[in-house]
Design an enzyme around this catalytic site. Sequence first.
Site, PDB file in Angstrom:
ATOM      1  N   TYR A 260       0.803  -1.221   0.000  1.00  0.00           N
ATOM      2  CA  TYR A 260       0.000   0.000   0.000  1.00  0.00           C
ATOM      3  C   TYR A 260       0.837   1.273   0.000  1.00  0.00           C
ATOM      4  O   TYR A 260       0.458   2.287  -0.560  1.00  0.00           O
ATOM      5  CB  TYR A 260      -0.831   0.056   1.296  1.00  0.00           C
ATOM      6  N   THR A 291      -2.236  -5.551  -6.982  1.00  0.00           N
ATOM      7  CA  THR A 291      -2.212  -4.555  -5.900  1.00  0.00           C
ATOM      8  C   THR A 291      -2.673  -5.215  -4.614  1.00  0.00           C
ATOM      9  O   THR A 291      -3.332  -6.265  -4.643  1.00  0.00           O
ATOM     10  CB  THR A 291      -3.209  -3.405  -6.148  1.00  0.00           C
ATOM     11  N   ASP A 292      -2.405  -4.571  -3.503  1.00  0.00           N
ATOM     12  CA  ASP A 292      -3.108  -4.946  -2.282  1.00  0.00           C
ATOM     13  C   ASP A 292      -4.523  -4.377  -2.411  1.00  0.00           C
ATOM     14  O   ASP A 292      -4.795  -3.523  -3.253  1.00  0.00           O
ATOM     15  CB  ASP A 292      -2.375  -4.410  -1.043  1.00  0.00           C
ATOM     16  N   TRP A 293      -5.415  -4.855  -1.549  1.00  0.00           N
ATOM     17  CA  TRP A 293      -6.840  -4.558  -1.717  1.00  0.00           C
ATOM     18  C   TRP A 293      -7.174  -3.077  -1.558  1.00  0.00           C
ATOM     19  O   TRP A 293      -6.849  -2.464  -0.559  1.00  0.00           O
ATOM     20  CB  TRP A 293      -7.651  -5.414  -0.737  1.00  0.00           C
TER      21      TRP A 293
END
Length: 768
Positions: A260, A291-293
Site C-alpha cells: 500500500y 495490488t493490495d486490496w
Amino acid sequence: MNKKIIFQIFSFCIIGISCTQQPKLGKDSVEDVVKAMTLEEKARLVVGTSKMYPMPPPAAPNAYQLPPKPNGYDDVQLTFKSQVKVYGAAGDSYPVSALGVPSIVYADGPAGVRIDPKRENDAQTYYATAFPISTLLASSWDTDLMNEVGKAMGNEVLEYGIDILLAPGMNIHRNPLTGRNFEYYSEDPLLSGKMAAAMVNGVQSNGVGTSVKHFAANNQETYRNGINTKVDERTLREIYFKGFEIAIKESNPWTVMSSYNKLNGEYASESHTLLTKLLRGEWGYDGFVMTDWWAEHDPIAQMQAGNDLIMPGTEELIQKIIKAVQEGSLDESVLDRNVARILNVVQKTPVYNGYVYSNQPNLEEHAQVVRKAGSEGMVLLENKNQTLPIATENKSIALLGVHSYSLIVGGYGSGYVFCPHKIALDQGLEEAGFTLDKSMAVSYTAHLARHKEAHPEEHFWYIPTIAEMSIDKKEIDRLANTCDMAVLTIGRNSGEGGDRRTDKGDYYLNDLELELIKSVTAAFKSKGKKTVIVLNIGGVMEMTNWKDYPDAILLAWQAGQESGYSVADVLTGTVNPSGKLPMTFPKRYKDIPSADNFPMSNGNPSMVSYEEGIFIGYRYYNTFNIAPLYEFGYGLSYTQFEYSNLIFNNTELNNEISVSVTVKNIGKVAGKEAVQLYVSAPGKDIRKPAEELKAFGKTKLLQPGGSETLTFTVKASDLASFNPQQSAWVADAGIYTFKVGTSSRNIRLTGKIEKKEALINEVSKLYE
Ligand code: BGC
C-alpha cells in the site's frame, strides 16, 4: 428452398466459422488470445470483479478504517452475489469464457485459507485449518517443516476451489510494534527469504499459486495506505528487498502483491522502478503483480509500472482504463502485456485445468501438521533448575491466566482463519494426564462467558482483548498449598490495520498481569514449588521487568488451532523445544534502533524514514554493542549440543565455499538443534555489520550421543554488500570470519578464510 431458410443457413455458417476461428487459451498462443480480446475484456481482466468485498470491520482501537465503498460497489455486488464461487474468499478475476479464460479465485492468507465457514442454505461447513503464525514457523528454522506446512495449506487451497493463496507475507520485523509482524517471519532477510521460499514451494506443489506480499517496505500499519517510507538503496537491497529476491529466485511464486505504502515518494503499486526494473529486469520474475486490496490510486500509472492486476476492482477503474486507451494516455500494448502475464498464470490454475475440487480437505491430517509445527517453533526462553519438562511427580497444576483457557491461535485481519476448533491449554494438559484445579477452571470459564456475552460476534477484522481476571491472595495461597505447580499464560493479540502501542496491556504487562506474576511466583516459591509462564503472543513484548520471577518461560507464540496440544507437548517433554528467536527481544523499548522513528512516535505519520539503515535487529545490537535481553537466534533445549570440526572445503574463498560442522547431542534426551552460520566480512568503503546470518540448518532428531554433520554452502555473492557509490554488490578482498553458533551471540566455532580478489557485481541504480 425459400429465401428465409437459405438466409438462416448462411448466417449459421458465418456464426459457425467465426466461432471456430475464436482462439482458445491453451490451444492457441496467449498472444493470439490477447489479440482476440476486446478492449473492454482486457480492461476487465486487469481489474478484479470486486464480488467479494468484505463486510466493514467494527471499530477497532488503533485501526485504520477500510476506505469507503467505491462508486458503483453496491450495484456490482448485487449483480454478482449469486455468482460467488467461494464465499469469503478475497477476490476473483473476470472470465472471458468465449476465449477459454475462466475466473480464478484468490483467498488469504499466511496462516491458512480464510473463507466463510458457512454458506446460506447449505448444511455443509467450510472450515479451514488454522496453522501457526508465520513468526512461529520461522522460529523453527526448519525449511522442511515449512514446506510440509505449505503442502498441507496448499491442499486446502486446492480442495476449496481456490486458485491463488494470498501468502506468504514476508515484510521485515523492523519494529516490534508493527501490528502485522505475526504474519511475517523475521528481522533477518535470509531467514525470511528461505522460509518464504519453502512455504511457496510447498503450497505450489499442489498446482495452486501464491502471492508473496507486501512488496515492499510495508513495515508498519499506521496510515499504511498513504505513508511514504523513505529508505536508502543499500538498506532496501540488503534488508527489505533481499527476502523477496530469495523467494522469487528459489520458489518462483505465481504472483507478487505490491504494498500500500509509498516507497521513496512513489506508491509501490505505481513504481516502475520496483515492479519492472528490479523485479522483472534484474530478478527475472515472470509471474504477475497484483495490488493490495483497494490500493487504488492511479490505475494508468499502475498499469504502466507493471502492476498487472488491480484488486479487488471497481467498475470505475475499468472505465478509466478503457478511456485512457481510447484517448491515448495508456498504450494498448502495455495493457496487452499485463493481460498476457495474467493469462500465463491462469493457464496453470486448477480451474483452468478442470480440477474437480472436493470441498473436503483432510482437516484431521492437517491438524496433526499444526500440532507438530506448533511445538517445533516454540522457544524456551528460561528454564531455571530444569523446571521443564514438568517432572513426572507434578500431577496437579494451578492453570492460570485467561488465555490458558482461551489460547489465541493467530492474529486478526485478513490473516485470520475460521478453523473448526481451538484447543486451549486446559484441554491439552488434561489430555496429557494432569489434574487441573477445578475451582479455577470454573472461575475462568465464567469470566470467559461474561466476555463472550459482551462481545457475541467474533469478527475477523478485530478481536477484542479479553481482560485478565484478578485472583485474590487467599486463593493464590490455597493453590500454592494444593497444587504441585503453577502454569500462567500471558496473551497478546494484534492484527491488520493498526500498530501496537508502548502501553501497559500491550507492549508492557498491565498492572494486574504483573501483580499476578509476582504473587503467584512468590506463593509457589514459598512452598518450594515452581511457576511456568507461557507467552501466547504474536510479537515481541517487554520482559526485562518480570522475567526473573518465574522458573521457566515458554514462548509459545500463537500456534494455530491445536495450540493447547503443542504447548502441552513441550511442557511435558514429549517434544524437546528447538525453536530459536527469529528476532531480538531488546532490554528496553528505547534500545530498538527504530524506536524514535516508528510512525506511532514521530508525530508525522505521512512519512517514516528508516534512518537506522541496514542496522536493524541483531545487526544493530551486535555492531554497536547493545546487549539485548534475548538475542536473535536464541532458544534453550532440554538437552545440550557440542559443536566440532568446522571444516572449509577450500583454502581460499573464490566463487563459493562450503563449510561443514558436526553437532553432537551430549545431553540425556533426544533433541534437534538449529545451527546458525554468521559471517564477519571486511568492508573497505562501507561499514559492514559485526556479523550477518549467511546460512542455517536444523539437525534431525538426535538421540543422546547422536551426531550429524551439516554442510553450508555460501556464494561469494551472498557475502557482498551493496555499495551505492559504485552501484554494485561488493565482496571485498580480505579475511572473512565464519562463525557457527547456537545463536547470534553464542558462537561455538570460528574459522577464517581469505578472499584474494574482490567481487564486484554492478547493477543499475534504482534510487538517487
Ligand atoms: C491485506 C492483504 C490481503 C488482502 C485481501 C488486505 O487488506 O493487506 O494482505 O491479502 O487484504 O484480503
